[in-house]
Design a protein around this motif. Structure first.
Motif, PDB file in Angstrom:
ATOM      1  N   ASP A 225      71.958  -1.706 -63.854  1.00 26.88           N
ATOM      2  CA  ASP A 225      71.294  -0.581 -63.198  1.00 26.88           C
ATOM      3  C   ASP A 225      69.888  -1.014 -62.782  1.00 26.88           C
ATOM      4  O   ASP A 225      69.221  -1.763 -63.505  1.00 26.88           O
ATOM      5  CB  ASP A 225      71.199   0.624 -64.142  1.00 26.88           C
ATOM      6  N   SER A 246      73.105   1.764 -59.148  1.00 26.09           N
ATOM      7  CA  SER A 246      73.867   1.745 -60.392  1.00 26.09           C
ATOM      8  C   SER A 246      75.004   0.739 -60.326  1.00 26.09           C
ATOM      9  O   SER A 246      75.630   0.566 -59.280  1.00 26.09           O
ATOM     10  CB  SER A 246      74.440   3.142 -60.701  1.00 26.09           C
ATOM     11  N   LYS A 277      62.865  -2.845 -61.770  1.00 22.97           N
ATOM     12  CA  LYS A 277      63.321  -3.058 -63.141  1.00 22.97           C
ATOM     13  C   LYS A 277      64.843  -2.998 -63.159  1.00 22.97           C
ATOM     14  O   LYS A 277      65.438  -2.049 -62.655  1.00 22.97           O
ATOM     15  CB  LYS A 277      62.744  -2.022 -64.099  1.00 22.97           C
ATOM     16  N   VAL A 279      68.335  -3.376 -65.688  1.00 19.47           N
ATOM     17  CA  VAL A 279      68.787  -3.307 -67.074  1.00 19.47           C
ATOM     18  C   VAL A 279      70.305  -3.407 -67.093  1.00 19.47           C
ATOM     19  O   VAL A 279      70.994  -2.703 -66.346  1.00 19.47           O
ATOM     20  CB  VAL A 279      68.347  -1.988 -67.753  1.00 19.47           C
ATOM     21  N   SER A 280      70.832  -4.292 -67.953  1.00 17.08           N
ATOM     22  CA  SER A 280      72.283  -4.399 -68.078  1.00 17.08           C
ATOM     23  C   SER A 280      72.854  -3.118 -68.657  1.00 17.08           C
ATOM     24  O   SER A 280      72.170  -2.391 -69.392  1.00 17.08           O
ATOM     25  CB  SER A 280      72.664  -5.594 -68.956  1.00 17.08           C
ATOM     26  N   ASN A 281      74.108  -2.847 -68.332  1.00 18.35           N
ATOM     27  CA  ASN A 281      74.736  -1.600 -68.767  1.00 18.35           C
ATOM     28  C   ASN A 281      74.760  -1.452 -70.285  1.00 18.35           C
ATOM     29  O   ASN A 281      74.655  -0.339 -70.811  1.00 18.35           O
ATOM     30  CB  ASN A 281      76.152  -1.516 -68.199  1.00 18.35           C
ATOM     31  N   ASP A 282      74.863  -2.578 -70.993  1.00 21.51           N
ATOM     32  CA  ASP A 282      74.892  -2.511 -72.461  1.00 21.51           C
ATOM     33  C   ASP A 282      73.496  -2.544 -73.076  1.00 21.51           C
ATOM     34  O   ASP A 282      73.350  -2.595 -74.312  1.00 21.51           O
ATOM     35  CB  ASP A 282      75.751  -3.637 -73.038  1.00 21.51           C
ATOM     36  N   LYS A 283      72.453  -2.535 -72.230  1.00 20.55           N
ATOM     37  CA  LYS A 283      71.047  -2.480 -72.651  1.00 20.55           C
ATOM     38  C   LYS A 283      70.573  -3.733 -73.391  1.00 20.55           C
ATOM     39  O   LYS A 283      69.481  -3.731 -73.969  1.00 20.55           O
ATOM     40  CB  LYS A 283      70.792  -1.260 -73.558  1.00 20.55           C
ATOM     41  N   THR A 284      71.338  -4.808 -73.354  1.00 19.47           N
ATOM     42  CA  THR A 284      70.936  -6.020 -74.080  1.00 19.47           C
ATOM     43  C   THR A 284      70.067  -6.944 -73.221  1.00 19.47           C
ATOM     44  O   THR A 284      69.407  -7.832 -73.759  1.00 19.47           O
ATOM     45  CB  THR A 284      72.166  -6.805 -74.562  1.00 19.47           C
ATOM     46  N   LYS A 285      70.092  -6.793 -71.905  1.00 21.84           N
ATOM     47  CA  LYS A 285      69.326  -7.648 -71.012  1.00 21.84           C
ATOM     48  C   LYS A 285      68.516  -6.795 -70.047  1.00 21.84           C
ATOM     49  O   LYS A 285      68.978  -5.729 -69.600  1.00 21.84           O
ATOM     50  CB  LYS A 285      70.247  -8.569 -70.211  1.00 21.84           C
ATOM     51  N   SER A 286      67.310  -7.271 -69.729  1.00 23.36           N
ATOM     52  CA  SER A 286      66.497  -6.564 -68.737  1.00 23.36           C
ATOM     53  C   SER A 286      65.640  -7.572 -67.979  1.00 23.36           C
ATOM     54  O   SER A 286      65.313  -8.647 -68.490  1.00 23.36           O
ATOM     55  CB  SER A 286      65.612  -5.501 -69.391  1.00 23.36           C
TER      56      SER A 286
END
Length: 344
Positions: A225, A246, A277, A279-286
């Motif tokens: 996203d 998205s 900005k 952000v990966s969908n699983d919130k582990t990478k940005s």
């Protein structure tokens, strides 16, 4: 990995040509399908071709073309390098891969690059290609796919739309390909903004800027996203434009135009700052990328006009009116004083 798989499994598309324009429609109306052929070096039965190999080694990859029609048909299979379309997603429907960071094109390590096969009614035929893993070592992924279309000369299906327009349908179905040297590679993308320039759409009466966002490494993430924010420099907190995207999935070593619509606001000359900005969908990478840019007076006027905004000359008429009033008053005072002097 599940999102990675779903992306390639879902890459089956149909292109409907109406006059000179094309629109993506549901591929389920086609009369043929594809199925991957898994080799010994296939990484999982994932619905697409995902192989690994030592530098310089040669491997066979294949897809099965299934003819669901009651008569035989010819199909042409092309191997294309993956690129990123302007929706921000990986695509391989044409030979459009062109990025300064793309040193190894998947299409260039596959033979043949295209071939045509005849598939009997209700039958299936394997279409095979030879892939030579590059001698030079690399980390990450080479990505692309096999795009299969009815061969030249095959009759296109025609339908009539609700308004009476005759539609000629040409179906394109794809099988994704991933090639790596390290079978355990989980390399992520990395981003930078190459350029930011104004744009205008006369039909939609839109204007804004487009940022060319580049994934400059051989990394990949299937669902990201993104949010872009434009502000004025120096710190002008009254001006802010945002645009979100998205579930984007930029191909390795590719770029695409990220559009930031100005809405009803005309373009104004000045200095600006862009921040994106991701952000990966699983919130582990940005990732965060920044870029300063400038809109010139000429570009502001040009793209405002292209988007349907007419120049506002009210300020000029007001200035002329004020000057005329001052001139009249000045002449009145001058002649009034002169007449008074003559009378005296």
């Amino acid at each position: 990995m599940k999102k990675f798989i779903r992306l390639f499994v879902s890459f089956v598309m149909t292109v409907s040509f109406v006059s000179l324009s094309s629109t993506l429609v549901d591929a389920s109306v086609g009369n043929y399908g594809l199925k991957p052929v898994y080799g010994d070096n296939q990484l999982g039965k994932s619905g697409f071709i995902d192989i690994y190999g030592d530098p310089g080694s040669t491997h066979t990859i294949a897809t099965t073309v299934i003819n669901k029609d009651t008569k035989s048909h010819k199909y042409t299979a092309n191997v294309y390098t993956g690129y990123t379309n302007n929706s921000g997603t990986l695509s391989f429907s044409s030979n459009s891969a062109n990025d300064p960071s793309l040193k190894i094109k998947l299409r260039n390590i596959v033979q043949p690059k295209a071939q045509t096969v005849t598939v009997p009614a209700g039958g299936m035929v394997d279409v095979k290609f030879q892939v030579q893993i590059p001698v030079q070592k690399f980390k990450g992924f080479l990505m692309g796919g096999i795009a299969v279309t009815p061969a030249k000369g095959e009759k296109t299906q025609t339908t009539v739309s609700s308004n009476g327009t005759l539609l000629k349908n040409k179906f394109v179905q794809g099988m994704g390909i991933v090639i790596r040297q390290d079978k355990n590679s989980k390399m992520q993308p990395n981003f930078k903004v190459r350029t930011v320039v104004p744009f205008a759409n006369a039909t939609l009466k839109q204007r804004g800027v487009k940022a060319n966002l580049q994934n400059y490494v051989k990394g990949y993430n299937a669902s990201i996203d993104a949010k872009a924010t434009v502000t004025r420099r120096p710190d002008d907190h009254k001006f802010k434009k945002t645009a979100t995207m998205s579930a984007i999935s930029p191909a390795p070593n590719s770029n695409f135009d990220y559009m930031i619509d100005w809405g009803k606001t005309p373009l104004q000359a000045g200095d600006y700052h862009l921040r994106i900005k991701l952000v990966s969908n699983d919130k582990t990478k940005s990732w965060v990328v920044n870029k300063d840019f400038t809109i010139s007076d000429a570009d502001a006027a040009k793209y405002n006009k292209l988007s349907g905004i007419k120049p506002n000359y009210m300020w000029l008429w007001i200035l002329i009116a004020i000057l005329v009033i001052l001139l009249v008053l000045g002449l009145g005072i001058y002649f009034g004083r002169r007449n008074q002097k003559n009378n005296n």
